[in-house]
Design a protein around this motif. Sequence first.
Motif: not given
Length: 369
Positions: A190-210
């Motif tokens: 469900p997209e509405a009400g669950f923005p990507p910002s709720l998963h920022r830690d996961a995305f930051e980890l992935l970005a740090s590992e390219f």
Amino acid sequence: MSSPRDVRPLPAAGDLPRVRELPKVSLHDHLEGGLRESTILEAGESLGLALPADDVESLGAWFLRAANSGSLVTVLESFWMSVAVMQTADVLSRVACEYVLDLASDGVIYGEVRWAPENMLTKGLSLDDAVEAVQSGLETGIATAAAQGHRIVVRQLLTAMRNGANSLEIARLALRWRDRGVAGFDIAGPEAGFPPSLHRDAFELLASEFFPATVHAGEAAGLDSIRSALVDGRASRLGHGVRITEDIDATGTGPRLGQVARWVRDHGVVLETSPTSNLQTGAVPSGNLAEHPFDLLHRLGFAVTVNTDNRLISQTTLSHEIALLCDTFGYGLPDLERFQLNALSAAFVDAGERAQLEAVIRTGHAPWS
């Protein structure tokens, strides 16, 4: 293994056999939404599941009714059946193998299959067990397709549920398998009400590992969701993304792009549109393909791509989606080649493999030009 799913003819399918011959790239296709009906029936019977139909045609019609609800939430609810049977290593491997063979028969040469491992653990599998089972099935399917004369590569995108709390764990899982068949990360649900910002830690980890990510955004929610996908999700692709039009003023003397839309276009952020699915889920409220923003976005220079989203639920194929667009917007071969090159430009592959796939696409489109 069951026979390939034979999608019943739908209206306005264009020159489907000819389109099927073209080499294609599939970026947005859910494993849970692409099972063969016969596989669900056979696996469901062995598990003692109470299914809403007991033959292939009726089961396909049941899924199509759910797909035509006009609600993403209702469409997602129909996934319970495919997820219910995908709980053992044998079934996961079978489904993955059949997935590859179905794409190969449709002319796909490169595919990325997304699925949510966290939903496949009710029968005792671990996350790694589930990924291993899917990878085994993909490799079997690739080898079988090669023996039949079709070269195809399919890699996994591991999906975390955006309405859950496991995204960091799934991100770590993806990193563990990055050199063993997993090419990227995604969030879905469900997209509405669950923005990507709720998963920022996961995305930051992935970005740090390219490690690359694509994010569902701009389907059931609008511009704020897309903005969060780009900023918080570091997304290089947008799953669907059709509501980017909310940042485009098409009135007056000419279209004017807002800040987000201009960024998406000018930086080549690929839009993983799925025309039939976008109509069915209400992402395009009119339900009329002629009013899908695909053509507007294409004419404005956005990197649009054609996808299926859920082949079983929408009762479609990639070739069928392309043929529908040709019938609706009058596209010719140069347009179709551009859509595949757009997809390839954002595929999670290295430069050498991209160059090889590009040569296949250009060669495959050349005879008709």
